[in-house]
Motif scaffolding. Structure first.
Motif, PDB file in Angstrom:
ATOM      1  N   ASP A  64      25.553  35.555  39.406  1.00  0.00           N
ATOM      2  CA  ASP A  64      24.432  35.923  38.552  1.00  0.00           C
ATOM      3  C   ASP A  64      24.371  37.434  38.341  1.00  0.00           C
ATOM      4  OD1 ASP A  64      21.950  35.080  37.140  1.00  0.00           O
ATOM      5  OD2 ASP A  64      20.991  36.321  38.668  1.00  0.00           O
ATOM      6  N   LYS A  65      24.572  38.196  39.393  1.00  0.00           N
ATOM      7  CA  LYS A  65      24.518  39.651  39.280  1.00  0.00           C
ATOM      8  C   LYS A  65      25.607  40.190  38.360  1.00  0.00           C
ATOM      9  CE  LYS A  65      22.340  40.605  43.771  1.00  0.00           C
ATOM     10  NZ  LYS A  65      22.555  41.089  45.162  1.00  0.00           N
ATOM     11  N   ARG A  66      26.757  39.519  38.350  1.00  0.00           N
ATOM     12  CA  ARG A  66      27.865  39.975  37.509  1.00  0.00           C
ATOM     13  C   ARG A  66      27.829  39.355  36.109  1.00  0.00           C
ATOM     14  NH1 ARG A  66      33.193  40.844  41.338  1.00  0.00           N
ATOM     15  NH2 ARG A  66      32.090  41.333  43.283  1.00  0.00           N
ATOM     16  N   GLY A  67      26.890  38.473  35.886  1.00  0.00           N
ATOM     17  CA  GLY A  67      26.751  37.869  34.559  1.00  0.00           C
ATOM     18  C   GLY A  67      27.878  36.949  34.178  1.00  0.00           C
ATOM     19  N   LEU A  68      28.475  36.262  35.149  1.00  0.00           N
ATOM     20  CA  LEU A  68      29.602  35.377  34.870  1.00  0.00           C
ATOM     21  C   LEU A  68      29.096  34.017  34.406  1.00  0.00           C
ATOM     22  CD1 LEU A  68      31.838  36.162  37.996  1.00  0.00           C
ATOM     23  CD2 LEU A  68      31.872  37.256  35.740  1.00  0.00           C
ATOM     24  N   TYR A  75      58.004  27.563  50.944  1.00  0.00           N
ATOM     25  CA  TYR A  75      56.900  28.487  50.703  1.00  0.00           C
ATOM     26  C   TYR A  75      57.211  29.436  49.550  1.00  0.00           C
ATOM     27  CZ  TYR A  75      56.265  26.699  55.399  1.00  0.00           C
ATOM     28  OH  TYR A  75      56.154  25.860  56.484  1.00  0.00           O
ATOM     29  N   VAL A  76      56.154  30.018  48.996  1.00  0.00           N
ATOM     30  CA  VAL A  76      56.299  31.038  47.959  1.00  0.00           C
ATOM     31  C   VAL A  76      55.669  32.329  48.472  1.00  0.00           C
ATOM     32  CG1 VAL A  76      56.216  29.330  46.103  1.00  0.00           C
ATOM     33  CG2 VAL A  76      54.106  30.450  46.822  1.00  0.00           C
ATOM     34  N   PRO A  77      56.147  33.493  48.030  1.00  0.00           N
ATOM     35  CA  PRO A  77      55.464  34.738  48.378  1.00  0.00           C
ATOM     36  C   PRO A  77      54.036  34.696  47.837  1.00  0.00           C
ATOM     37  CG  PRO A  77      57.620  35.177  47.404  1.00  0.00           C
ATOM     38  CD  PRO A  77      57.341  33.711  47.192  1.00  0.00           C
ATOM     39  N   ARG A  78      53.125  35.403  48.494  1.00  0.00           N
ATOM     40  CA  ARG A  78      51.740  35.385  48.036  1.00  0.00           C
ATOM     41  C   ARG A  78      51.675  35.824  46.577  1.00  0.00           C
ATOM     42  NH1 ARG A  78      47.218  38.399  47.045  1.00  0.00           N
ATOM     43  NH2 ARG A  78      48.308  40.362  47.406  1.00  0.00           N
ATOM     44  N   PRO A  79      51.191  34.945  45.692  1.00  0.00           N
ATOM     45  CA  PRO A  79      51.118  35.310  44.271  1.00  0.00           C
ATOM     46  C   PRO A  79      50.083  36.406  44.043  1.00  0.00           C
ATOM     47  CG  PRO A  79      50.950  32.920  44.582  1.00  0.00           C
ATOM     48  CD  PRO A  79      50.774  33.553  45.916  1.00  0.00           C
ATOM     49  N   ASP A  80      50.349  37.262  43.070  1.00  0.00           N
ATOM     50  CA  ASP A  80      49.413  38.337  42.750  1.00  0.00           C
ATOM     51  C   ASP A  80      48.060  37.800  42.308  1.00  0.00           C
ATOM     52  OD1 ASP A  80      51.335  40.214  43.345  1.00  0.00           O
ATOM     53  OD2 ASP A  80      51.981  40.472  41.266  1.00  0.00           O
ATOM     54  N   PHE A  81      48.055  36.600  41.735  1.00  0.00           N
ATOM     55  CA  PHE A  81      46.793  36.067  41.224  1.00  0.00           C
ATOM     56  C   PHE A  81      45.904  35.497  42.319  1.00  0.00           C
ATOM     57  CE2 PHE A  81      50.069  32.766  40.529  1.00  0.00           C
ATOM     58  CZ  PHE A  81      49.564  31.735  41.305  1.00  0.00           C
ATOM     59  N   THR A  88      38.094  38.288  36.761  1.00  0.00           N
ATOM     60  CA  THR A  88      39.381  38.777  36.269  1.00  0.00           C
ATOM     61  C   THR A  88      39.937  37.897  35.146  1.00  0.00           C
ATOM     62  OG1 THR A  88      39.870  39.662  38.468  1.00  0.00           O
ATOM     63  CG2 THR A  88      41.720  39.438  36.967  1.00  0.00           C
ATOM     64  N   HIS A  89      39.566  36.619  35.154  1.00  0.00           N
ATOM     65  CA  HIS A  89      40.108  35.666  34.178  1.00  0.00           C
ATOM     66  C   HIS A  89      38.960  34.998  33.418  1.00  0.00           C
ATOM     67  CE1 HIS A  89      44.080  36.126  35.989  1.00  0.00           C
ATOM     68  NE2 HIS A  89      43.502  35.977  37.172  1.00  0.00           N
ATOM     69  N   PRO A  90      38.301  35.723  32.532  1.00  0.00           N
ATOM     70  CA  PRO A  90      37.166  35.152  31.799  1.00  0.00           C
ATOM     71  C   PRO A  90      37.546  34.018  30.854  1.00  0.00           C
ATOM     72  CG  PRO A  90      37.782  37.282  30.877  1.00  0.00           C
ATOM     73  CD  PRO A  90      38.570  37.124  32.144  1.00  0.00           C
ATOM     74  N   ASP A  91      38.845  33.878  30.569  1.00  0.00           N
ATOM     75  CA  ASP A  91      39.306  32.808  29.690  1.00  0.00           C
ATOM     76  C   ASP A  91      39.564  31.507  30.436  1.00  0.00           C
ATOM     77  OD1 ASP A  91      41.391  33.933  31.111  1.00  0.00           O
ATOM     78  OD2 ASP A  91      42.862  33.682  29.512  1.00  0.00           O
ATOM     79  N   THR A  92      39.297  31.495  31.745  1.00  0.00           N
ATOM     80  CA  THR A  92      39.501  30.312  32.584  1.00  0.00           C
ATOM     81  C   THR A  92      38.162  29.870  33.173  1.00  0.00           C
ATOM     82  OG1 THR A  92      41.769  30.958  33.144  1.00  0.00           O
ATOM     83  CG2 THR A  92      40.678  29.424  34.643  1.00  0.00           C
ATOM     84  N   ASP A  93      37.962  28.565  33.282  1.00  0.00           N
ATOM     85  CA  ASP A  93      36.752  28.027  33.902  1.00  0.00           C
ATOM     86  C   ASP A  93      37.045  27.631  35.345  1.00  0.00           C
ATOM     87  OD1 ASP A  93      35.308  28.290  31.526  1.00  0.00           O
ATOM     88  OD2 ASP A  93      35.936  26.312  30.822  1.00  0.00           O
ATOM     89  N   PHE A  94      36.093  27.895  36.244  1.00  0.00           N
ATOM     90  CA  PHE A  94      36.271  27.649  37.666  1.00  0.00           C
ATOM     91  C   PHE A  94      35.163  26.739  38.193  1.00  0.00           C
ATOM     92  CE2 PHE A  94      38.460  31.558  36.753  1.00  0.00           C
ATOM     93  CZ  PHE A  94      39.577  31.540  37.561  1.00  0.00           C
TER      94      PHE A  94
END
Length: 252
Positions: free
Chosen positions: A119-123, A220-226, A95-101
């Motif tokens: 690998d299957k998704r080519g990430l 606490y915070v509500p569950r973030p969408d991300f 979802t966030h190709p501009d971020t490295d994980f």
């Protein structure tokens, strides 16, 4: 991701079981926050470890990383400790190709599953350690290099005599702080209310952090969408189980 365990039994241990002091040894040298469990490997998991690991896997022996060189670019950097079978981390990376994980997980089936899926998704924006997370933070990740560190559903070690095994301790969150860039976030989530309270106690006492929660929901915070909703969490919601998210930002 947590697994069903017995509720706290006061008879397990009569000693104080609060978080350790900030000057306690980081690892309690020899005490781990996880237990290695043997598991059968599927064909896909084995493929991930045998065929994809040489390209995307990292070890402590690789030493301190130059993250720009590792990923071939300068980008936001997110580390997730204990990614389980990897579904949430893969979804975030796609979802966030501009971020490295960077994922850290000690269990071979989960590492193999994630690598096969990547690998299957080519990430190309994921790298993986199959190592103790504390050692990776200490030895491999540069200071002030991370945008976010994620710790989702760590083992709550609910028995009082096991509380010393909880990864969230003052020394741990101080180490994380040094690896976050200024303004970077430590994002934790748990489905054990007692552990959520423990996390808040540790973080509220930790220097150099600011709670990101609004006054009406703090700590606490509500569950973030991300943060992707896992199958495990969705099932818990249907059963009426609570989940607590905590986000603290590095202030200095």
């Amino acid at each position: 991701m947590t697994e069903p365990q017995q509720q706290d039994d006061p008879s397990n241990d009569s000693r104080a079981t609060g978080p350790e002091s900030s000057d306690a040894p980081l690892h309690r040298r020899g005490i781990k926050s996880y237990v290695l469990r043997a598991g059968r490997m599927t064909v896909a998991q084995t493929r991930g470890l045998e065929e994809v690991w040489p390209r995307l896997g990292l070890t402590l022996a690789d030493g301190r990383q130059d993250l720009d060189a590792l990923f071939g670019r300068s980008a936001p950097r997110v580390v997730e400790i204990g990614f389980g079978m990897g579904a949430s981390l893969v979804e975030q990376a796609e979802t966030h190709p501009d971020t490295d994980f960077i994922g850290i997980e000690v269990h071979a089936p989960g590492v193999g599953k994630l690598l096969d899926e990547v690998d299957k998704r080519g990430l190309s924006n994921i790298r993986v350690y199959r190592e103790d997370a504390l050692a990776v933070l200490e030895q491999c990740l540069p200071p002030a290099s991370l945008t976010t560190l994620q710790l989702f559903f760590p083992d709550p070690w609910p028995k009082k005599k096991h509380h010393k095994r909880r990864i969230v301790q003052p020394a741990f969150v101080e180490l994380v702080r040094t690896r976050l860039m200024e303004g970077g976030s430590l994002h934790m989530a748990t489905d054990w209310e007692a552990y959520a309270e423990w996390m808040a106690e540790v973080m509220d006492a930790a220097p150099g952090y600011i709670n990101a929660a609004a006054a009406e929901t703090a700590p606490y915070v509500p569950r973030p969408d991300f943060r992707p909703l896992t199958k495990f969490e969705a099932r818990g919601e249907r059963l009426g189980h609570g989940v607590w998210d905590l986000i603290y930002r590095r202030a200095d």
